[in-house]
Scaffold this motif. Structure first.
Motif, short mmCIF file in Angstrom:
data_model
loop_
_atom_site.label_atom_id
_atom_site.label_comp_id
_atom_site.label_asym_id
_atom_site.label_seq_id
_atom_site.Cartn_x
_atom_site.Cartn_y
_atom_site.Cartn_z
N VAL A 70 0.84 -1.20 0.00
CA VAL A 70 0.00 0.00 0.00
C VAL A 70 0.88 1.26 0.00
O VAL A 70 0.65 2.20 -0.78
CB VAL A 70 -0.95 0.01 1.21
N VAL A 71 1.88 1.28 0.86
CA VAL A 71 2.79 2.42 0.91
C VAL A 71 3.49 2.60 -0.44
O VAL A 71 3.59 3.72 -0.96
CB VAL A 71 3.83 2.23 2.04
N LEU A 72 3.95 1.49 -1.01
CA LEU A 72 4.62 1.56 -2.31
C LEU A 72 3.67 2.11 -3.37
O LEU A 72 4.07 2.96 -4.18
CB LEU A 72 5.09 0.15 -2.70
N SER A 73 2.43 1.67 -3.35
CA SER A 73 1.45 2.13 -4.33
C SER A 73 1.21 3.63 -4.21
O SER A 73 1.18 4.36 -5.22
CB SER A 73 0.14 1.36 -4.16
N VAL A 74 1.05 4.12 -2.99
CA VAL A 74 0.79 5.55 -2.78
C VAL A 74 1.97 6.39 -3.25
O VAL A 74 1.81 7.40 -3.94
CB VAL A 74 0.47 5.84 -1.30
N ILE A 75 3.18 5.96 -2.90
CA ILE A 75 4.37 6.72 -3.29
C ILE A 75 4.52 6.74 -4.80
O ILE A 75 4.80 7.80 -5.41
CB ILE A 75 5.64 6.12 -2.64
N GLU A 76 4.33 5.59 -5.45
CA GLU A 76 4.50 5.53 -6.90
C GLU A 76 3.43 6.36 -7.62
O GLU A 76 3.72 7.04 -8.61
CB GLU A 76 4.45 4.07 -7.37
N ARG A 77 2.19 6.29 -7.12
CA ARG A 77 1.12 7.07 -7.75
C ARG A 77 1.38 8.56 -7.57
O ARG A 77 1.18 9.36 -8.51
CB ARG A 77 -0.23 6.67 -7.16
N ALA A 78 1.83 8.97 -6.39
CA ALA A 78 2.12 10.38 -6.15
C ALA A 78 3.28 10.85 -7.02
O ALA A 78 3.26 11.97 -7.56
CB ALA A 78 2.43 10.62 -4.68
N ALA A 79 4.30 10.01 -7.18
CA ALA A 79 5.42 10.37 -8.06
C ALA A 79 4.94 10.53 -9.49
O ALA A 79 5.37 11.45 -10.20
CB ALA A 79 6.50 9.28 -7.98
N GLY A 80 4.03 9.66 -9.91
CA GLY A 80 3.47 9.78 -11.26
C GLY A 80 2.73 11.09 -11.45
O GLY A 80 2.82 11.72 -12.52
N HIS A 81 2.00 11.52 -10.42
CA HIS A 81 1.30 12.81 -10.51
C HIS A 81 2.30 13.95 -10.68
O HIS A 81 2.06 14.88 -11.48
CB HIS A 81 0.47 13.04 -9.25
N ALA A 82 3.41 13.91 -9.96
CA ALA A 82 4.41 14.97 -10.07
C ALA A 82 5.04 14.98 -11.45
O ALA A 82 5.24 16.05 -12.05
CB ALA A 82 5.49 14.78 -8.99
#
Length: 215
Positions: A70-82
């Motif tokens: 879950v943590v990995l998913s949130v970080i990767e999705r947020a990085a994608g937004h940036a």
């Protein structure tokens, strides 16, 4: 010529179904983590994902594995937004703003509580994802700074800390009303980051190095 059978034609479907189930489980666990932190009830995760407990444990054999994902998913999705904001927005500060609002919707503030789930925070996948995230957000801020749109006494860490604090659930509460106000408060934060500065900030700016040292 190879004979086509029901087994061969139906082969790829279980994999696609399994991937969808996995994503549903991760999404459900992320939402419940906002309410319960790392102690989100796994039975409720399965129920909200629309799968059975056996399916959940087939994908994630214990809580720590699920929470790490879950943590990995949130970080990767947020990085994608940036990264997408940088690529698609011509205005540097608008790119920062777009990322900040998207990060709110990803519930980045819930990550802090989830690091107590018993998994290794230095797992290679997490380290790589955090480096990607840090690099992407720092590039957004630096671009706005070079354009003269970001106040000179702020750093990337200031934005990250504020996003975490504004989107973190209060201890012992589900705070259902927070979602109504968080984008409003993020916009107030963003207005405060714009140059020219209208005040003098206390203390020193929070850098990425400060955040890395605190992890």
């Amino acid at each position: 010529m190879e004979r086509t059978t029901a087994a061969t034609t139906a082969g790829p479907r279980p994999r696609a179904d399994a991937l969808r189930n996995r994503e549903r489980i991760i999404d459900a666990a992320r939402e419940l983590a906002v309410q319960y932190g790392a102690d989100a009830p796994l039975d409720e995760v399965a129920r909200r994902a629309g799968v059975g407990n056996a399916t959940l444990y087939r994908h994630f054999h214990d809580r720590s594995v699920l929470m790490r994902q879950v943590v990995l998913s949130v970080i990767e999705r947020a990085a994608g937004h940036a990264e997408r904001a940088a690529a698609e927005e011509d205005d540097p500060f608008e790119a920062v703003s777009r990322f900040a609002h998207a990060a709110v919707d990803e519930r980045v503030g819930a990550l802090c509580a989830m690091f107590s789930a018993g998994f290794d925070p230095y797992h290679p996948d997490l380290v790589q994802a955090r480096e990607r995230f840090d690099t992407a957000v720092d590039a957004l801020m630096e671009r706005a700074r070079r354009a003269g749109q970001l106040r000179a006494d702020s750093e990337t860490g200031d934005l990250m800390v504020a996003l975490s604090q504004l989107t973190r659930p209060l201890p012992g509460t589900t705070c259902p009303a927070n979602d109504r106000f968080v984008h409003r408060h993020i916009q107030l934060l963003l207005d405060g980051l714009r140059a020219p500065a209208r005040s003098t900030l206390q203390g020193s700016a929070v850098t990425l190095e400060d955040l890395r040292a605190a992890r």
